[in-house]
Design an enzyme around this catalytic site. Structure first.
Site, mmCIF file in Angstrom:
data_model
loop_
_atom_site.group_PDB
_atom_site.id
_atom_site.type_symbol
_atom_site.label_atom_id
_atom_site.label_comp_id
_atom_site.label_asym_id
_atom_site.label_seq_id
_atom_site.Cartn_x
_atom_site.Cartn_y
_atom_site.Cartn_z
ATOM 1 N N CYS A 247 3.544 8.551 0.827
ATOM 2 C CA CYS A 247 4.007 7.641 1.862
ATOM 3 C C CYS A 247 4.145 6.267 1.219
ATOM 4 O O CYS A 247 3.156 5.700 0.740
ATOM 5 C CB CYS A 247 2.971 7.627 3.000
ATOM 6 N N GLU B 47 0.825 -1.202 0.000
ATOM 7 C CA GLU B 47 0.000 0.000 0.000
ATOM 8 C C GLU B 47 0.858 1.249 0.000
ATOM 9 O O GLU B 47 1.943 1.279 0.594
ATOM 10 C CB GLU B 47 -0.928 0.024 1.226
ATOM 11 N N CYS C 256 5.297 -4.340 16.545
ATOM 12 C CA CYS C 256 4.916 -3.241 17.424
ATOM 13 C C CYS C 256 3.428 -3.404 17.742
ATOM 14 O O CYS C 256 2.610 -3.592 16.839
ATOM 15 C CB CYS C 256 5.180 -1.901 16.744
ATOM 16 N N CYS D 12 -1.244 6.735 9.710
ATOM 17 C CA CYS D 12 -0.087 6.035 10.284
ATOM 18 C C CYS D 12 -0.530 4.782 11.024
ATOM 19 O O CYS D 12 -1.423 4.835 11.874
ATOM 20 C CB CYS D 12 0.621 6.915 11.301
ATOM 21 N N CYS E 171 0.494 -1.260 15.973
ATOM 22 C CA CYS E 171 0.525 -1.041 14.519
ATOM 23 C C CYS E 171 -0.143 -2.203 13.782
ATOM 24 O O CYS E 171 0.157 -3.372 14.046
ATOM 25 C CB CYS E 171 1.968 -0.882 14.050
ATOM 26 N N CYS F 295 5.298 -6.564 7.566
ATOM 27 C CA CYS F 295 6.435 -6.131 8.386
ATOM 28 C C CYS F 295 6.776 -7.254 9.346
ATOM 29 O O CYS F 295 5.886 -7.842 9.961
ATOM 30 C CB CYS F 295 6.068 -4.863 9.161
HETATM 31 N N1 SAH Z 1 8.793 0.817 10.477
HETATM 32 C C1 SAH Z 1 9.057 2.223 10.331
HETATM 33 C C2 SAH Z 1 8.266 2.840 9.211
HETATM 34 C C3 SAH Z 1 6.760 2.923 9.463
HETATM 35 S S1 SAH Z 1 6.387 4.556 9.836
HETATM 36 C C4 SAH Z 1 8.796 2.913 11.643
HETATM 37 O O1 SAH Z 1 8.184 2.321 12.515
HETATM 38 O O2 SAH Z 1 9.267 4.043 11.821
HETATM 39 C C5 SAH Z 1 4.831 4.482 10.535
HETATM 40 C C6 SAH Z 1 4.733 5.359 11.757
HETATM 41 O O3 SAH Z 1 3.407 5.256 12.306
HETATM 42 C C7 SAH Z 1 5.668 4.874 12.849
HETATM 43 O O4 SAH Z 1 6.146 5.941 13.595
HETATM 44 C C8 SAH Z 1 4.732 4.030 13.665
HETATM 45 O O5 SAH Z 1 5.206 3.786 14.943
HETATM 46 C C9 SAH Z 1 3.481 4.858 13.651
HETATM 47 N N2 SAH Z 1 2.294 4.099 14.007
HETATM 48 C C10 SAH Z 1 2.127 2.766 14.021
HETATM 49 N N3 SAH Z 1 0.892 2.438 14.402
HETATM 50 C C11 SAH Z 1 0.251 3.595 14.655
HETATM 51 C C12 SAH Z 1 -1.088 3.922 15.048
HETATM 52 N N4 SAH Z 1 -1.979 2.958 15.257
HETATM 53 N N5 SAH Z 1 -1.411 5.222 15.189
HETATM 54 C C13 SAH Z 1 -0.514 6.192 14.930
HETATM 55 N N6 SAH Z 1 0.756 5.950 14.528
HETATM 56 C C14 SAH Z 1 1.128 4.670 14.395
#
Ligand code: SAH
Length: 322
Positions: free
Chosen positions: A90, A76, A101, A313, A104, A97
């Site tokens: 983006c 995506e 986390c 995000c 996410c 992945c």
């Molecule tokens: N793996 C990399 C690139 C993904 S960036 C990283 O983690 O930095 C995506 C961003 O959105 C990251 O900062 C991640 O932590 C954040 N993110 C993940 N789940 C989220 C959510 N449910 N709400 C808001 N931000 C989130």
């Protein structure tokens, strides 16, 4: 037939790239390439490595596209447009992945594989065909620094599409060896670190990768990055109610980062995913931001985009669009 293509002068490949980078949608448009060769390319070389499977449009103008790779992997990417003229893409660096986390959605889908540089660039070219683009973030599916070679190869080509290296951001969970690669790559890319918790115990609880690369080590690499490039490192911090959003935690984060221009914090309102968390209230976010600012740490709150189509995000999970 393939031989005929291989026999072409090398500048032809450059010509094709230049057309694609300026938004061409077919070989037929490439008027400085002989018609017979264009036909041959049409027959033999797919115009994109990705097939569009679905596209969702948000009320705020955000577009989320679901692609499949040739081997059926979901990918995506999102286009965000802003009133000030910013048109930001983006992109995903992996299908799925491998990290887990807890907040996410991408971490909950099956990990597929690293994307090639072409598969990363084809996400960009898809949106370039809709209109001009000027910013890019590696904040889609996947951990870019687990695929750093292909990410850097793709980044090298972005200025041809209209996106300078200074307007390109690589976001990471803190995959230490990859941070050093970004520092040394010779392109002035922006580094963003998804920090999310001001101490190791809590951080390991919500981001298991912290056991491998703990906070202090990653922050040391970020400081080195700042010294080498003179560019601030962006700290991403997702605001989870009652988990990491207290004023005491803001103070701890301020102590960890220190005042000055090395870091800039971006507080991210939590976007609902299938998880146990609730997002912090706007008041809690504002209080947290105020504590950081009082201690000399620059902090802003990220504007949420595309939440109604699960394009915000942490929501990219290649499920059916809204
Ligand atoms: N793996 C990399 C690139 C993904 S960036 C990283 O983690 O930095 C995506 C961003 O959105 C990251 O900062 C991640 O932590 C954040 N993110 C993940 N789940 C989220 C959510 N449910 N709400 C808001 N931000 C989130």
């Amino acid at each position: 037939m393939q031989q005929e293509l291989a026999d072409q002068p090398s500048y032809r490949a450059q010509q094709v790239w230049e057309w694609a980078a300026r938004g061409a949608s077919s070989y037929a448009e490439m008027s400085n390439i002989p018609a017979a060769l264009r036909e041959r390319l049409e027959e033999r070389v797919p115009f994109s490595t990705l097939t569009v499977v679905d596209e969702a449009h948000s009320r705020d103008g955000t577009i989320k596209t679901l692609f499949h790779t040739h081997d059926g992997r979901p990918v995506e990417a999102v286009l965000m447009t802003y009133r000030d003229g910013r048109r930001s893409i983006c992109v995903s660096s992996q299908s799925g992945c491998p990290l887990t986390c807890s907040f996410c959605a991408t971490g909950k889908m099956k990990f597929g594989r690293n994307l090639t540089a072409s598969e990363i660039l084809d996400q960009v070219l898809h949106f370039r065909r809709i209109g001009e683009v000027n910013h890019l973030v590696f904040m889609g599916m996947g951990e870019p620094l687990l695929n750093v070679d292909h990410v850097l190869d793709a980044a090298r080509r972005l200025p041809d599409v209209g996106i300078t290296h200074r307007r390109t951001t690589v976001s990471t969970v803190g995959w230490l060896p990859g941070i050093q690669r970004i520092t040394d790559c010779g392109m002035p890319l922006r580094l963003a670190f998804s920090l999310h918790a001001p101490e190791d115990g809590l951080r390991s609880g919500i981001m298991p990768v912290n056991d491998r690369w703990p906070l202090e080590d990653v922050l040391a690499a970020c400081r080195t990055h700042h010294e080498a490039t003179n560019r601030a490192v962006f700290i991403e911090y997702v605001m989870l109610a009652g988990v990491n959003d207290g004023p005491d935690q803001a103070l701890e984060l301020a102590r960890l980062l220190g005042p000055g221009f090395t870091f800039k914090v971006n507080l991210i309102p939590y976007n609902p995913t299938d998880s146990v968390y609730d997002g912090s209230s706007p008041e809690a976010i504002e209080r947290f931001r105020a504590v950081l600012e009082e201690h000399g740490v620059r902090a802003t709150v990220r504007l949420t985009r595309g939440r109604d189509i699960a394009a915000a995000c942490g929501q990219l999970a290649a499920t059916a669009s809204a």
